[in-house]
Design a protein around this motif. Structure first.
Motif: not given
Length: 256
Positions: A142-148, A168-188
């Motif tokens: 969306v940010l860098n490869r708009k043609h895709l 992620t932040f409202l529900r209990s029992g969710i691995n917040i770290y995995a959600h945030i860093f998984g997203f960052i990992g995908g972006f990288i």
């Protein structure tokens, strides 16, 4: 990108074998571990679950194995549905090898983030970090490869990401770290796997299948002798039927 044009489960599995295999693994492990509660299932869970204390002791495979495991049927259903919704387009665009690299790479980065920022006694399991990694790839587009990515798909994935992060932040029992860093990992990882990617097209699958079919023998002299004991609708949608039965059994189990 996120609408399904496949005419059957068989066709979906033919076009997207990696996504299909991952979903099958999700439910096979749930069946063995949770529903049937087999001794093998207990062993698989105890050796595969992510536990920060044991990772600190050198059991580094636990940064990878939790991606396949889920806490209960609804957990497996939700992650599998998300994978079926957002995975196929990327599997076609990236190819099998790069899709596996992106999916598991993001999942592992999410679990590494859980290890470094979570408490030592923290335990976790689930494919959420890997799935948020897919979101990271889409947002990079969306940010860098708009043609895709087309505008409607960009709006849809951005909206669902925002909702997912809020939950992620409202529900209990969710691995917040995995959600945030998984997203960052995908972006990288995105610029690495998108280097030769082409925009998603459902017609590309059909053209590939047409070329394959034209190379096959068109006449089978014994085709009329073959008896079809299972109706065509059931044969084409057997995976969906199995998932429905498992979901029903899981719900019934709560009452008995």
């Amino acid at each position: 990108m996120f609408l399904r044009y496949e005419r059957s489960i068989k066709e979906f599995m033919e076009y997207y074998p990696i996504v299909s295999t991952l979903v099958i693994i999700h439910f096979a492990l749930w069946l063995i571990i949770d529903f049937l509660a087999l001794p093998l299932g207990h062993t698989l869970e105890s050796w595969g679950i992510g536990m920060n204390f044991l990772i600190a002791q050198g059991q580094y495979w636990r940064l990878f194995t939790p991606i396949f495991l889920h806490g209960d049927l609804m957990h497996a259903l939700f992650n599998s549905f998300s994978l079926v919704l957002f995975g196929p387009a990327l599997e076609q665009m990236l190819g099998k090898s790069k899709f596996l690299l992106a999916y598991f790479g993001a999942g592992i980065i999410g679990n590494i983030g859980t290890f470094f920022f979570g408490p030592l006694n923290y335990w976790h399991l689930g494919a959420s970090g890997a799935i948020f990694g897919l979101f990271g790839i889409y947002i990079f587009m969306v940010l860098n490869r708009k043609h895709l990515i087309d505008q409607s798909s960009a709006q849809m994935v951005s909206t669902i990401l925002v909702i997912g992060l809020i939950m992620t932040f409202l529900r209990s029992g969710i691995n917040i770290y995995a959600h945030i860093f998984g997203f960052i990992g995908g972006f990288i990882i995105a610029p690495l796997v998108l280097s030769k990617a082409q925009p998603y097209s459902p017609w590309r699958n059909q053209r590939r299948r047409r070329r394959y079919s034209e190379g096959e023998i068109q006449f089978d002299p014994n085709r009329w002798r073959k008896k079809r004991w299972i109706p065509a609708k059931i044969r084409k949608n057997w995976l969906l039927i199995v998932i429905g039965i498992l979901a029903l059994l899981g719900l019934l189990r709560r009452f008995f």
